[in-house]
Design a protein around this motif. Structure first.
Motif, short mmCIF file in Angstrom:
data_model
loop_
_atom_site.label_atom_id
_atom_site.label_comp_id
_atom_site.label_asym_id
_atom_site.label_seq_id
_atom_site.Cartn_x
_atom_site.Cartn_y
_atom_site.Cartn_z
N ARG A 76 -10.49 33.74 -17.47
CA ARG A 76 -10.99 35.07 -17.33
C ARG A 76 -10.31 36.15 -16.69
O ARG A 76 -10.09 37.33 -17.13
CB ARG A 76 -12.63 34.94 -16.71
N THR A 77 -9.66 35.59 -15.68
CA THR A 77 -8.90 36.39 -14.94
C THR A 77 -7.69 37.01 -15.71
O THR A 77 -7.27 38.03 -15.90
CB THR A 77 -8.07 35.55 -13.64
N GLU A 78 -7.29 36.01 -16.48
CA GLU A 78 -6.06 36.29 -17.48
C GLU A 78 -6.62 37.37 -18.61
O GLU A 78 -5.97 38.34 -18.79
CB GLU A 78 -5.59 35.00 -18.09
N ALA A 79 -7.62 37.18 -19.01
CA ALA A 79 -8.44 38.13 -19.88
C ALA A 79 -8.43 39.57 -19.32
O ALA A 79 -7.99 40.60 -19.81
CB ALA A 79 -9.89 37.67 -20.41
N ILE A 80 -8.98 39.70 -17.92
CA ILE A 80 -9.04 40.75 -17.25
C ILE A 80 -7.76 41.52 -17.11
O ILE A 80 -7.38 42.83 -17.36
CB ILE A 80 -9.56 40.67 -16.11
N ARG A 81 -6.68 40.64 -16.68
CA ARG A 81 -5.21 40.97 -16.70
C ARG A 81 -4.76 41.67 -18.04
O ARG A 81 -4.29 42.93 -17.71
CB ARG A 81 -4.26 39.99 -16.25
N ARG A 82 -4.91 41.17 -19.02
CA ARG A 82 -4.50 41.68 -20.28
C ARG A 82 -5.41 42.93 -20.65
O ARG A 82 -4.76 43.74 -21.02
CB ARG A 82 -4.82 40.43 -21.42
N ALA A 83 -6.37 42.98 -20.61
CA ALA A 83 -7.29 44.19 -20.66
C ALA A 83 -6.73 45.26 -19.60
O ALA A 83 -6.18 46.34 -19.99
CB ALA A 83 -8.82 43.92 -20.32
N GLY A 84 -6.22 44.95 -18.70
CA GLY A 84 -5.81 45.84 -17.59
C GLY A 84 -4.48 46.63 -17.98
O GLY A 84 -4.09 47.51 -18.06
N THR A 85 -3.71 45.76 -18.96
CA THR A 85 -2.36 46.39 -19.29
C THR A 85 -2.64 47.33 -20.35
O THR A 85 -1.99 48.30 -20.61
CB THR A 85 -1.33 45.15 -19.98
N PHE A 86 -3.63 47.49 -21.17
CA PHE A 86 -4.00 48.46 -22.16
C PHE A 86 -4.95 49.59 -21.47
O PHE A 86 -4.90 50.77 -21.71
CB PHE A 86 -4.12 48.24 -23.41
N VAL A 87 -5.73 49.35 -20.56
CA VAL A 87 -6.62 50.14 -19.84
C VAL A 87 -5.93 51.05 -19.15
O VAL A 87 -6.33 52.38 -19.35
CB VAL A 87 -7.64 49.21 -19.02
N ALA A 88 -5.09 50.66 -18.26
CA ALA A 88 -4.27 51.73 -17.57
C ALA A 88 -3.54 52.86 -18.18
O ALA A 88 -3.87 53.97 -18.19
CB ALA A 88 -3.07 50.99 -16.89
N GLY A 352 -10.28 45.52 -5.78
CA GLY A 352 -9.42 44.70 -5.39
C GLY A 352 -8.27 44.84 -4.58
O GLY A 352 -7.27 45.74 -5.00
N MET A 353 -8.07 44.29 -3.36
CA MET A 353 -7.27 44.89 -2.46
C MET A 353 -5.81 44.85 -3.07
O MET A 353 -5.31 43.62 -3.65
CB MET A 353 -7.03 43.94 -1.27
N GLY A 354 -4.94 45.97 -3.29
CA GLY A 354 -3.49 45.86 -3.59
C GLY A 354 -3.53 46.21 -5.08
O GLY A 354 -2.46 46.25 -5.82
N SER A 355 -4.78 46.41 -5.83
CA SER A 355 -4.58 46.39 -7.32
C SER A 355 -4.68 47.94 -7.58
O SER A 355 -5.83 48.56 -7.17
CB SER A 355 -5.82 45.79 -8.04
N GLN A 356 -3.72 48.55 -8.34
CA GLN A 356 -3.51 49.89 -8.52
C GLN A 356 -4.58 50.30 -9.61
O GLN A 356 -5.54 51.33 -9.13
CB GLN A 356 -2.17 50.34 -8.93
N ILE A 357 -4.71 49.79 -10.61
CA ILE A 357 -5.76 50.07 -11.49
C ILE A 357 -7.24 49.78 -11.44
O ILE A 357 -7.96 50.57 -11.48
CB ILE A 357 -5.24 49.23 -12.81
N GLY A 358 -7.30 48.66 -10.41
CA GLY A 358 -8.53 48.29 -9.76
C GLY A 358 -9.20 49.44 -9.08
O GLY A 358 -10.29 49.91 -9.02
N ILE A 359 -8.36 50.00 -8.23
CA ILE A 359 -8.74 51.07 -7.29
C ILE A 359 -9.15 52.38 -7.90
O ILE A 359 -10.09 53.04 -7.88
CB ILE A 359 -7.46 51.40 -6.17
N ALA A 360 -8.34 52.54 -9.12
CA ALA A 360 -8.63 53.88 -9.92
C ALA A 360 -10.17 53.59 -10.89
O ALA A 360 -10.98 54.43 -10.63
CB ALA A 360 -7.37 54.24 -11.18
N ILE A 361 -10.33 52.66 -11.08
CA ILE A 361 -11.63 52.26 -11.94
C ILE A 361 -12.66 52.25 -10.77
O ILE A 361 -13.79 52.84 -11.15
CB ILE A 361 -11.47 50.72 -12.42
N ALA A 362 -12.51 51.58 -9.69
CA ALA A 362 -13.56 51.71 -8.59
C ALA A 362 -13.59 53.19 -8.06
O ALA A 362 -15.04 53.59 -7.87
CB ALA A 362 -13.03 50.83 -7.34
#
Lengths: 425, 235
Positions: A76-88, A352-362
């Motif tokens: 699941r984490t891997e899926a989220i990471r892959r999603a992250g690469t095109f979400v950004a 998610g501490m340290g995650s750039q895209i996570g912070i933008a989404i949050a």
């Protein structure tokens, strides 16, 4: 139904009673002759406590049926990471195109500016909290320093926004270092308390130093930004933006300019953070977050490393602060209360501490979501709080809890957060 | 190479080291053995300047380092493998290793090859998080990380702590290999006195913050007081 379940549900009901008895059970109303009347609503309290009791039993029953909760899989984490690469890139493209999308009005742009301001503040605080692991509850102080720097320099000395912006950053990072020195030896809770106090000190000084800051009246008449010297006034003169480019004067020009300005500043923050993470300095920050003693044993200068984190984080807050001042045209200490620090910190933690895209989404969810639920009036805070609890339950390490190593031989693989227990780093 | 000269250290009012003097010569493996709380780790930490010696001198390669700040001492050519390994748990093995070369001015690539040759396991796991490694692998990582600064003197604090006997033997073999092939000087603090004294050229016995015995590893192993106190008489 076992006694254990009943006991648990009774305990839940007791907590609910403790919460709702004063909040719902007692209510003051204005009586017929203007005096305050205490109205008691024990019926409503009973209903709420009953809901808590039954709800708890239902939850326990559901858990018993479903079995033990499974830990989230690495897949699941891997899926989220892959999603992250095109979400950004999609998010970035959307952010760049927003003012050009038909149907985008003043309201949407203002909301976009607000969200981007918090994205930038989140990315700035992420340097201190997410990378260097220094829990800072007084981040808003640097935001205030930046805002007042621009406001006072511009109103007293007539300096332009583009001169004040770096000055505000320098002043804020100076204050960052000033805060850094006394807290060098503190960590965790102790550091949090001192930074919290620091934030309050700055706000109270701003409130009471009336001769300089205007106290509670704030600073008004702050010059609006100019487009390389061209103002955004409606007169259509040659020295205005509209006049120079020969287009119809419109109040939306300034809003669009402000939007792109904060987008640029936020992207600058992001770029600097990403670059630094790959540099020895950024790696030292992360190592410091993980284990200070090991860092010392490796010959890392803890003092310098901590101070640069404070200074850099503060600098971006200073930039954001002077943007805030020029956008509002008016600032007062009311804008820099503790709740601002708390919201920015919540964005960093939820993302998610340290995650750039996570912070933008949050930031998008927290600030944008807060606006979307405006119609809910007083229920808004409830939805807001509920959403935060939900995120933490579903993804305890934040929306994007993995981190990709900054160096690798061959293929880069991200490491799932689930492999390391919470509280370790 | 390293001389600790009548050093005393205290934590507040508690005296941890009392006029301790030891020397470590170039190319030697020297070990400090002693019971829990005897001051072994404190001595190692005092050499690194944290805590600072209350009196006495620490000299490394003819340079007085007693008053230098820790981060400067660690750049002079000594490296420490701290007690409990202390790898960075959320950083990858590779990042952990590069942290070791952080303050060095040399190219990390050849050292990386050397560390991977010594501990092939680390190369296999290079993109794994430090915190997900087994205890033995974490110890290898901690040693590898220290080697990345290209030290001439390696300070090892309890490398056998909490490890299975087979893994301890591997770690000790690696230390011997580093000493024999690379000429690395080692100061080793150990509770596992038998293994440590067999590995070391010379040893010191520390009791309540004082050096009570000194001699070659074999001599110390043969002494009845050492056998009774630290070896349980059984080996």
């Amino acid at each position: 139904m076992t006694p254990a379940v009943l006991k648990d549900a009774a305990l839940t009901a007791l907590v609910a009673f403790g919460l709702f008895a004063p909040m719902v059970g007692l209510r003051t109303d204005v009586g017929p002759t203007g005096e305050l009347v205490l109205r008691q609503r024990w019926g409503d309290v009973a209903i709420l406590v009953g809901i808590a009791f039954v709800g708890r039993i239902a939850l326990m029953a559901w858990r018993a049926v479903r079995g033990e909760p499974k830990p989230p899989s690495a897949a699941r984490t891997e899926a989220i990471r892959r999603a992250g690469t095109f979400v950004a890139p999609v998010l970035l493209a959307f952010a760049v195109a927003l003012p050009l999308i038909p149907g985008t009005g003043r309201y949407e742009l203002d909301l976009g500016i607000l969200v981007l301001t918090y994205v930038m503040l989140g990315w700035g605080l992420n340097i201190v909290v997410g990378l260097a692991g220094l829990l800072d509850l007084g981040y808003v102080a640097f935001y205030a320093v930046g805002a007042y720097s621009y406001a006072l320099l511009a109103t007293n000395f007539g300096l332009s926004f583009w001169i004040c912006l770096p000055l505000a950053g320098i002043l804020a990072s100076f204050w960052g270092i000033l805060l850094g020195f006394p807290v060098l030896r503190l960590r965790g809770d102790y550091l949090a308390i001192v930074t919290l106090a620091f934030g309050e000190i700055i706000r109270i000084v701003l409130l009471n130093w009336v001769s300089l800051t205007g106290g509670p009246n704030g600073v008004s008449g702050i010059p609006r930004p100019t487009f390389f010297g061209l103002s955004f006034s409606m007169s259509g003169e040659p020295d205005t933006f509209a006049g120079f480019f020969g287009i119809e004067p419109s109040p939306s020009h300034r809003v669009i300019f402000l939007y792109y300005l904060i987008l640029g500043l936020a992207l600058l923050t992001n770029w600097v953070s990403i670059r630094l993470r790959r540099q020895p300095l950024g790696r030292a920050w992360e190592a410091l977050r993980e284990d200070e003693i090991a860092c010392r044993a490796l010959g890392i200068n803890i003092t310098a490393t901590k101070l640069t984190a404070f200074a850099l984080g503060a600098m971006f807050a200073g930039f954001a602060g002077s943007f805030f001042a020029t956008r509002q045209g008016f600032i007062s200490p009311e804008s820099f209360t503790f709740i601002e620090s708390a919201i920015i910190l919540a964005i960093v933690v939820l993302g998610g501490m340290g995650s750039q895209i996570g912070i933008a989404i949050a930031a998008l969810v927290m600030i944008g979501g807060f606006e979307v639920f405006r119609d809910l009036d007083e229920w808004r805070m409830l939805v807001f709080g509920g959403a935060m609890v939900l995120i933490m339950v579903v993804r305890p390490r934040g929306l994007v809890g993995h981190r990709t190593p900054t160096v690798a031989l061959g293929e880069r693989r991200s490491i799932s957060a689930e492999h390391v227990a919470e509280g370790h780093g | 190479m390293l001389a600790v000269d009548t050093v005393s250290t205290a934590y507040g009012a508690v005296q941890a080291l009392r006029e301790v003097s030891i020397t470590v010569a170039q190319g030697e493996i020297v070990t400090l053995v002693g019971a829990n709380g005897a001051g072994k780790s404190t001595l190692l930490m005092t050499i690194c300047g944290d805590p600072r010696a209350r009196s006495g001198r620490v000299v490394f390669e003819d340079r007085d380092i007693t008053a230098l700040p820790t981060h400067e001492i660690m750049r002079l050519g000594l490296a420490q493998v701290p007690e409990g390994r202390r790898v960075f748990p959320r950083m990858s093995v590779m990042e952990n290793l590069l942290m070791g070369a952080q303050v060095a001015r040399h190219d990390p690539a050849p050292l990386l090859r050397q560390v991977f040759a010594l501990f092939p396991r680390l190369e296999e796991r290079q993109s794994q998080r430090g915190g997900t490694l087994s205890g033995g692998e974490q110890q290898m990582l901690a040693i590898g990380r220290a080697l990345m600064s290209k030290p001439r003197l390696l300070l090892l604090d309890e490398p056998s702590l909490g490890l299975a006997p087979l893994i301890v033997r591997q770690i000790f073999a690696a230390i011997r290999e580093l000493n024999e092939k690379e000429g690395l000087t080692v100061l080793l603090v150990e509770q596992n006195a038998y293994q440590a004294l067999r590995l070391a050229h010379r040893g010191y016995v520390l009791v309540n913050g004082r050096i009570t015995l000194a001699g070659s590893g074999r001599e110390l192993l043969a002494m009845p007081e050492v056998r009774d106190a630290y070896l349980g008489g059984g080996h």
